[in-house]
Design an enzyme around this catalytic site. Structure first.
Site, PDB file in Angstrom:
ATOM      1  N   HIS A   1       0.684  -1.336   0.013  1.00 59.50           N
ATOM      2  CA  HIS A   1      -0.013   0.063   0.081  1.00 59.50           C
ATOM      3  C   HIS A   1       0.894   1.297   0.037  1.00 59.50           C
ATOM      4  O   HIS A   1       1.971   1.287   0.644  1.00 59.50           O
ATOM      5  CB  HIS A   1      -0.929   0.118   1.180  1.00 59.50           C
ATOM      6  CG  HIS A   1      -2.126  -1.310   1.169  1.00 59.50           C
ATOM      7  ND1 HIS A   1      -2.866  -0.947   1.917  1.00 59.50           N
ATOM      8  CD2 HIS A   1      -2.188  -1.973   0.446  1.00 59.50           C
ATOM      9  CE1 HIS A   1      -4.014  -1.971   1.886  1.00 59.50           C
ATOM     10  NE2 HIS A   1      -3.245  -2.651   0.952  1.00 59.50           N
TER      11      HIS A   1
ATOM     12  N   GLU B   1       0.776   3.813   1.704  1.00 65.16           N
ATOM     13  CA  GLU B   1       1.487   4.436   3.072  1.00 65.16           C
ATOM     14  C   GLU B   1       2.519   3.372   3.564  1.00 65.16           C
ATOM     15  O   GLU B   1       3.530   3.818   4.102  1.00 65.16           O
ATOM     16  CB  GLU B   1       0.223   4.141   4.095  1.00 65.16           C
ATOM     17  CG  GLU B   1      -1.060   5.106   4.021  1.00 65.16           C
ATOM     18  CD  GLU B   1      -2.040   4.217   3.209  1.00 65.16           C
ATOM     19  OE1 GLU B   1      -3.422   4.257   3.586  1.00 65.16           O
ATOM     20  OE2 GLU B   1      -1.654   3.381   2.172  1.00 65.16           O
TER      21      GLU B   1
ATOM     22  N   CYS C   1      -6.353   1.971   5.890  1.00 65.26           N
ATOM     23  CA  CYS C   1      -6.914   0.736   6.400  1.00 65.26           C
ATOM     24  C   CYS C   1      -6.247   0.073   7.595  1.00 65.26           C
ATOM     25  O   CYS C   1      -5.256   0.843   8.141  1.00 65.26           O
ATOM     26  CB  CYS C   1      -6.602  -0.427   5.246  1.00 65.26           C
ATOM     27  SG  CYS C   1      -4.804  -1.040   5.247  1.00 65.26           S
TER      28      CYS C   1
ATOM     29  N   CYS D   1      -2.481  -0.457   7.517  1.00 65.50           N
ATOM     30  CA  CYS D   1      -1.599   0.903   7.595  1.00 65.50           C
ATOM     31  C   CYS D   1      -1.630   1.740   8.525  1.00 65.50           C
ATOM     32  O   CYS D   1      -0.821   2.075   9.358  1.00 65.50           O
ATOM     33  CB  CYS D   1      -2.062   1.691   6.295  1.00 65.50           C
ATOM     34  SG  CYS D   1      -1.471   0.922   4.632  1.00 65.50           S
TER      35      CYS D   1
END
Length: 161
Positions: free
Chosen positions: A59, A61, A89, A92
């Site tokens: 992801h 992040e 999410c 993260c």
């Protein structure tokens, strides 16, 4: 005469995250971009690369955090801020607490999977050893529009799922 220095604000940094999200869109990744800022400088930048890297943890992040840790030379990012185009999410958000991110600034909420107040707020759990400041809705419409356009196009090209 005193010279004023224009310090970039939240909208400036979110625009940088949006620029990265557009790169993800071009590569057919879910268009999310993230940057990490320390003392007014970008020290980590990334966009979603789950499909490209065949890695569920890739992801924006997570990738931006890894870059920032390398730039700082430590896993602790307690004097840093993360700008991300969509609410983080649970994975993260957990990482953001772990690295002790000072602030998390996101563009649009994720009411189905958001972990910064959407379905749960992992960033500010009282029992955790760290809580992040949260700011939301920075360039919300631009961030949401990019995601909506991406998923509409995906549904049109694959109507069966």
């Amino acid at each position: 005469m005193e010279q004023l220095i224009d310090i970039p604000g939240d909208a400036y940094f979110m625009n940088e995250a949006l620029r990265l999200a557009r790169k993800a869109f071009e590569k057919e990744e879910v268009p999310i971009g993230a940057i990490v800022v320390r003392e007014g400088r970008i020290i980590g930048r990334a966009y979603n690369q789950v499909e490209l890297l065949k890695d569920a943890t890739a992801h924006a992040e997570m990738l931006a955090i890894t870059q920032a840790e390398a730039a700082v030379g430590d896993w602790r990012l307690n004097d840093c801020d993360l700008y991300v185009t969509k609410e983080p999410c649970a994975m993260c958000a957990g990482a953001l607490v772990h690295v002790r991110m000072r602030r998390v600034i996101f563009g649009c909420p994720d009411p189905r999977a958001g972990a910064a107040g959407g379905i749960i707020n992992l960033l500010q759990m009282p029992s955790f050893n760290h809580q992040c400041e949260i700011m939301s809705d920075i360039l919300r419409d631009e961030c949401a529009s990019l995601l909506q356009t991406f998923f509409q196009a995906r549904r049109r090209s694959n109507p069966d799922g």
